[in-house]
Design a protein around this motif. Structure first.
Motif, PDB file in Angstrom:
ATOM      1  N   LEU A 167       0.831  -1.198   0.000  1.00 56.23           N
ATOM      2  CA  LEU A 167       0.000   0.000   0.000  1.00 56.23           C
ATOM      3  C   LEU A 167       0.871   1.255   0.000  1.00 56.23           C
ATOM      4  CD1 LEU A 167      -2.690  -1.188   2.560  1.00 56.23           C
ATOM      5  CD2 LEU A 167      -2.829  -1.223   0.062  1.00 56.23           C
ATOM      6  N   GLY A 168       0.325   2.331  -0.558  1.00 57.98           N
ATOM      7  CA  GLY A 168       1.097   3.554  -0.671  1.00 57.98           C
ATOM      8  C   GLY A 168       2.144   3.470  -1.763  1.00 57.98           C
ATOM      9  N   GLU A 169       2.010   2.470  -2.635  1.00 58.98           N
ATOM     10  CA  GLU A 169       2.970   2.267  -3.721  1.00 58.98           C
ATOM     11  C   GLU A 169       2.240   2.182  -5.061  1.00 58.98           C
ATOM     12  OE1 GLU A 169       6.076   2.486  -3.434  1.00 58.98           O
ATOM     13  OE2 GLU A 169       6.325   2.327  -1.260  1.00 58.98           O
ATOM     14  N   PHE A 170       2.760   2.880  -6.054  1.00 60.31           N
ATOM     15  CA  PHE A 170       2.172   2.865  -7.391  1.00 60.31           C
ATOM     16  C   PHE A 170       2.957   1.949  -8.312  1.00 60.31           C
ATOM     17  CE2 PHE A 170       0.749   6.881  -5.618  1.00 60.31           C
ATOM     18  CZ  PHE A 170      -0.586   6.941  -6.014  1.00 60.31           C
ATOM     19  N   VAL A 171       2.267   1.348  -9.271  1.00 61.40           N
ATOM     20  CA  VAL A 171       2.936   0.528 -10.278  1.00 61.40           C
ATOM     21  C   VAL A 171       3.555   1.451 -11.322  1.00 61.40           C
ATOM     22  CG1 VAL A 171       2.612  -1.168 -12.117  1.00 61.40           C
ATOM     23  CG2 VAL A 171       1.430  -1.458  -9.933  1.00 61.40           C
ATOM     24  N   ASP A 172       4.845   1.281 -11.532  1.00 63.28           N
ATOM     25  CA  ASP A 172       5.555   2.089 -12.519  1.00 63.28           C
ATOM     26  C   ASP A 172       5.549   1.414 -13.887  1.00 63.28           C
ATOM     27  OD1 ASP A 172       7.209   4.434 -13.099  1.00 63.28           O
ATOM     28  OD2 ASP A 172       8.806   2.973 -13.472  1.00 63.28           O
ATOM     29  N   GLU A 173       5.584   0.053 -13.867  1.00 61.87           N
ATOM     30  CA  GLU A 173       5.681  -0.673 -15.137  1.00 61.87           C
ATOM     31  C   GLU A 173       5.250  -2.122 -14.935  1.00 61.87           C
ATOM     32  OE1 GLU A 173       9.170  -1.765 -18.454  1.00 61.87           O
ATOM     33  OE2 GLU A 173       9.680  -0.755 -16.551  1.00 61.87           O
ATOM     34  N   VAL A 174       4.568  -2.652 -15.934  1.00 62.83           N
ATOM     35  CA  VAL A 174       4.272  -4.084 -15.962  1.00 62.83           C
ATOM     36  C   VAL A 174       5.358  -4.740 -16.801  1.00 62.83           C
ATOM     37  CG1 VAL A 174       2.642  -5.875 -16.670  1.00 62.83           C
ATOM     38  CG2 VAL A 174       1.801  -3.743 -15.684  1.00 62.83           C
ATOM     39  N   LEU A 175       6.048  -5.703 -16.229  1.00 67.68           N
ATOM     40  CA  LEU A 175       7.200  -6.330 -16.888  1.00 67.68           C
ATOM     41  C   LEU A 175       6.760  -7.545 -17.694  1.00 67.68           C
ATOM     42  CD1 LEU A 175       9.606  -6.191 -13.808  1.00 67.68           C
ATOM     43  CD2 LEU A 175       9.371  -4.499 -15.656  1.00 67.68           C
ATOM     44  N   GLU A 176       7.485  -7.781 -18.775  1.00 65.89           N
ATOM     45  CA  GLU A 176       7.168  -8.955 -19.587  1.00 65.89           C
ATOM     46  C   GLU A 176       8.443  -9.673 -20.007  1.00 65.89           C
ATOM     47  OE1 GLU A 176       5.814  -8.296 -23.683  1.00 65.89           O
ATOM     48  OE2 GLU A 176       6.050  -6.145 -23.326  1.00 65.89           O
ATOM     49  N   LYS A 177       8.292 -10.964 -20.269  1.00 65.64           N
ATOM     50  CA  LYS A 177       9.402 -11.792 -20.737  1.00 65.64           C
ATOM     51  C   LYS A 177       8.833 -12.774 -21.749  1.00 65.64           C
ATOM     52  CE  LYS A 177      13.205 -14.695 -19.099  1.00 65.64           C
ATOM     53  NZ  LYS A 177      13.833 -15.326 -17.903  1.00 65.64           N
ATOM     54  N   ASN A 178       9.391 -12.776 -22.937  1.00 67.39           N
ATOM     55  CA  ASN A 178       8.902 -13.625 -24.023  1.00 67.39           C
ATOM     56  C   ASN A 178       7.414 -13.371 -24.300  1.00 67.39           C
ATOM     57  OD1 ASN A 178      11.468 -14.869 -24.201  1.00 67.39           O
ATOM     58  ND2 ASN A 178      10.911 -16.329 -22.586  1.00 67.39           N
ATOM     59  N   SER A 179       7.050 -12.071 -24.334  1.00 62.98           N
ATOM     60  CA  SER A 179       5.677 -11.623 -24.633  1.00 62.98           C
ATOM     61  C   SER A 179       4.656 -12.054 -23.595  1.00 62.98           C
ATOM     62  CB  SER A 179       5.242 -12.131 -26.023  1.00 62.98           C
ATOM     63  OG  SER A 179       6.110 -11.650 -27.016  1.00 62.98           O
ATOM     64  N   ARG A 180       5.117 -12.424 -22.416  1.00 66.43           N
ATOM     65  CA  ARG A 180       4.217 -12.840 -21.345  1.00 66.43           C
ATOM     66  C   ARG A 180       4.584 -12.078 -20.077  1.00 66.43           C
ATOM     67  NH1 ARG A 180       3.853 -19.163 -20.424  1.00 66.43           N
ATOM     68  NH2 ARG A 180       2.888 -18.966 -22.500  1.00 66.43           N
ATOM     69  N   VAL A 181       3.596 -11.726 -19.262  1.00 68.55           N
ATOM     70  CA  VAL A 181       3.866 -10.947 -18.056  1.00 68.55           C
ATOM     71  C   VAL A 181       4.807 -11.709 -17.124  1.00 68.55           C
ATOM     72  CG1 VAL A 181       1.866 -11.824 -16.737  1.00 68.55           C
ATOM     73  CG2 VAL A 181       2.784  -9.547 -16.262  1.00 68.55           C
ATOM     74  N   SER A 182       5.735 -10.962 -16.532  1.00 70.53           N
ATOM     75  CA  SER A 182       6.683 -11.578 -15.593  1.00 70.53           C
ATOM     76  C   SER A 182       6.688 -10.900 -14.231  1.00 70.53           C
ATOM     77  CB  SER A 182       8.101 -11.546 -16.181  1.00 70.53           C
ATOM     78  OG  SER A 182       8.523 -10.203 -16.383  1.00 70.53           O
ATOM     79  N   GLY A 183       6.000  -9.761 -14.132  1.00 71.46           N
ATOM     80  CA  GLY A 183       5.958  -9.079 -12.844  1.00 71.46           C
ATOM     81  C   GLY A 183       5.583  -7.621 -12.995  1.00 71.46           C
ATOM     82  N   VAL A 184       5.647  -6.910 -11.889  1.00 69.60           N
ATOM     83  CA  VAL A 184       5.406  -5.465 -11.904  1.00 69.60           C
ATOM     84  C   VAL A 184       6.534  -4.762 -11.164  1.00 69.60           C
ATOM     85  CG1 VAL A 184       2.897  -5.627 -12.081  1.00 69.60           C
ATOM     86  CG2 VAL A 184       3.961  -5.610  -9.833  1.00 69.60           C
ATOM     87  N   LYS A 185       6.865  -3.589 -11.662  1.00 67.93           N
ATOM     88  CA  LYS A 185       7.883  -2.766 -11.016  1.00 67.93           C
ATOM     89  C   LYS A 185       7.193  -1.591 -10.352  1.00 67.93           C
ATOM     90  CE  LYS A 185      12.039  -0.040 -11.984  1.00 67.93           C
ATOM     91  NZ  LYS A 185      12.938   0.468 -13.049  1.00 67.93           N
ATOM     92  N   LEU A 186       7.424  -1.407  -9.060  1.00 72.84           N
ATOM     93  CA  LEU A 186       6.814  -0.304  -8.328  1.00 72.84           C
ATOM     94  C   LEU A 186       7.633   0.959  -8.513  1.00 72.84           C
ATOM     95  CD1 LEU A 186       5.813  -2.097  -5.006  1.00 72.84           C
ATOM     96  CD2 LEU A 186       4.564  -1.946  -7.165  1.00 72.84           C
TER      97      LEU A 186
END
Length: 452
Positions: free
Chosen positions: A207-226
C-alpha cells in the motif's frame, strides 16, 4: 433488416435494465416493453470475485436469470444497439431497426484502466475484470495454472478476488497507491482490521505504492515494477482499478454527457430529451450529501434509479425522483463483515464539513457467551450543529449487511442523533446486541456527549 415496434425499449440487461423494464411493465401494463441485452448469459456483477474460489467456483453459478423479467410480461432479445436516432425514435442493431416511444439506456460500466497502463493490457497474462462471462471464464482458466498473482487496486473487487485466490493457496500481492484498503468506503482505523485479516489469509499488501511498469518476458507478463524500484515477480496481473460509464453508444448518438463521461440526467433519470432515460452505471450520479458528481457504482443504486425511471416514463407519478447516491457498501473479509454508508470521516473533513464522530464497540449477541457471538463496532459521522447523520461504518458478524441498511435509511431520511437516542428496537439474545447496548444507539450517544 427487420422492423420492430415497441412502446418502451430498454438497452441493457443488467440490474438497472432489468429493474427498469419490470417497473415499466408493472406501472404501464398496456405498453409493449422490450429489453435488449448484449450477451445471452449475463453475470451478477457483485458475485464475480466468488467465481474464482470455492463459494461459486464457476461462472455458470453466477448467471443472472431472465425469468423475473420475462415473467413480468417484458419481451427480451439478444443483440447490440449500434446507434440511436433521437428524432426518428429508433435504435439500430446489426439486423433490426427498433422503433420506440420511450427509451431507457442501461449500458452499465466497463473497466477503467489508467492511460499509463493501456499498453500493459496487450501483454499475455494481464487482465481487467469486465462483467462479461466469456472474459471472466478466460481469466479463471488462466489463473488455474498460475501461482503468483499481482492485483493492482485494493477496492472491493481487488480485495475480494485476492482473498479468493489466497484461500486457494496462491501467492497474492495487492498493490495500491492509497494508504489503506477499501479507501473510498472506510476510515483507516476500521480498514486496518480488514488489512490484518487479509494478511492472515496470505495476501501480501503493498500500500502507498504505485505501479511504474508491468514487466514482460517472451511476450508474457513476468511481474510489476513499483515506483520505489521494487520488483514483484508475477505470472499474472489483474488490473482491478475501477470502472467507468459505458457511454460510447450515447456519445455517438448525440446524447449529452457530463464532465466525467456519464450521461446527464435529472432526478427522474431523464436526459435532456424527456423521452430518453438513463439508469445505472452509465448515468451521472450526485452525492446525496454534497451534491457533487459521484463515481460510485452500485447495483443497489442502479435499482433505485431504475424504479424512479420506470415510474416516470409517461408522467411524473410520484413527485420525488432519485435524490443522489449515499454510497452504501458491504463486503466480507474472511469471517468478518464490513459495511459503510454515506461519507467517511476522511471524506467529510476533505470537503470541509463541520462534523463530529461517535463510535461504539460491543457484542452482537447477548450475553456474550452465546456461541456465535462476535465483536461489533459502529462508527457514525454527524453534522456538528444539527446532529444529522451523514455517514456510518460497521464491522461485525453477518448481521452487519442489514444493519448498514438501517444506517442508509437514517442518512436518506435525514435523521439526527436526537431521534436515534430514543430509537426503539426489537432485540433477542440469539439475533441482536443487547437493548442496553444497541450499537447504533450507543454510537449516537457518543456523539451527543461530544456535542454537549
Amino acid at each position: 433488416m427487420k422492423e420492430i415496434r415497441c412502446d418502451v425499449l430498454v438497452i441493457g440487461g443488467g440490474p438497472a435494465g432489468g429493474v427498469a423494464a419490470i417497473t415499466a411493465k408493472e406501472h404501464h401494463p398496456d405498453k409493449r416493453v422490450l429489453l435488449i441485452r448484449k450477451e445471452e448469459k449475463q453475470l451478477v456483477p457483485c458475485a464475480i470475485p466468488y467465481i474464482f474460489g470455492e463459494i461459486l467456483g464457476s461462472s455458470e453459478k453466477d448467471v443472472m436469470s431472465c425469468a423475473p423479467v420475462e415473467k413480468s410480461g417484458v419481451e427480451t432479445m439478444v443483440g447490440e444497439v449500434l446507434h440511436i436516432d433521437k428524432e426518428a425514435k429508433s435504435a439500430t442493431t446489426r439486423d433490426a431497426l427498433i422503433f420506440f416511444d420511450k427509451l431507457v439506456i442501461a449500458t452499465g460500466s466497463v473497466p477503467f484502466v489508467h492511460p499509463s497502463m493501456k499498453d500493459a493490457t496487450k501483454i499475455e497474462g494481464v487482465f481487467t475484470v469486465p462483467k462479461e462471462k466469456e472474459t471472466i471464464d478466460r481469466l479463471k482458466a488462466y489463473a488455474e495454472t498460475r501461482e503468483r498473482i499481482a492485483i493492482v487496486g485494493s477496492g472491493f473487487i481487488g480485495l475480494e478476488i485476492g482473498l479468493e485466490f489466497a484461500k486457494s493457496g496462491k501467492n497474492v500481492t495487492l498493490i495500491d497507491g492509497v494508504d489503506h484498503v477499501l479507501n473510498t468506503a472506510f476510515d483507516k482505523e476500521l480498514a486496518a482490521e480488514a488489512e490484518k485479516l487479509a494478511e492472515e489469509a496470505g495476501v501480501t499488501l503493498e500500500l502507498g505504492e504505485f505501479v511504474d511498469e508491468v514487466l514482460e518476458k517472451n511476450s508474457r507478463v513476468s511481474g510489476v515494477k513499483l515506483r520505489n524500484g521494487k520488483v514483484i515477480e508475477s505470472e499474472m496481473v489483474i488490473l482491478a482499478t475501477g470502472y467507468k460509464p459505458n457511454t460510447e453508444l450515447a456519445e455517438r448518438s448525440g446524447i449529452q454527457l457530463t464532465c466525467y463521461g456519464a450521461i446527464w440526467v435529472d432526478e427522474y433519470m431523464r436526459t435532456q430529451n424527456h423521452d430518453i432515460f438513463a439508469v445505472g452505471d452509465c448515468a451521472a450520479r450526485r452525492d446525496f450529501i454534497t451534491r457533487e458528481y459521484s463515481r460510485v457504482m452500485l447495483a443497489s443504486t442502479s435499482a433505485a434509479e431504475a424504479r424512479a425511471a420506470g415510474t416516470s416514463l409517461y408522467r411524473l407519478k410520484y413527485i420525488k425522483g432519485f435524490n443522489g447516491t449515499i454510497a452504501i457498501f458491504s463486503t466480507v473479509v474472511m469471517d468478518r463483515a464490513f459495511a459503510s454508508a454515506g461519507v467517511t470521516e476522511m471524506q467529510a473533513r476533505e470537503q470541509k464539513l463541520d462534523i463530529v464522530t461517535g463510535t461504539f464497540t460491543g457484542m452482537n449477541r447477548h450475553p456474550a457467551t452465546i456461541p456465535d457471538a462476535t465483536r461489533q463496532s459502529v462508527k457514525l459521522i454527524a453534522m456538528n450543529h444539527s446532529g444529522r447523520i451523514i455517514g456510518g461504518q460497521i464491522v461485525g458478524g453477518p448481521e452487519v449487511g442489514e444493519l448498514i441498511n438501517i444506517v442508509g435509511l437514517i442518512i436518506e431520511a435525514k435523521i439526527t442523533i436526537y431521534t436515534l437516542l430514543s430509537l426503539q428496537v426489537a432485540t433477542h439474545p440469539l439475533l441482536t446486541a443487547a437493548p442496553t447496548a444497541y450499537p447504533i444507539v450507543k454510537a449516537a450517544e457518543s456523539i451527543a456527549k461530544k456535542m454537549e
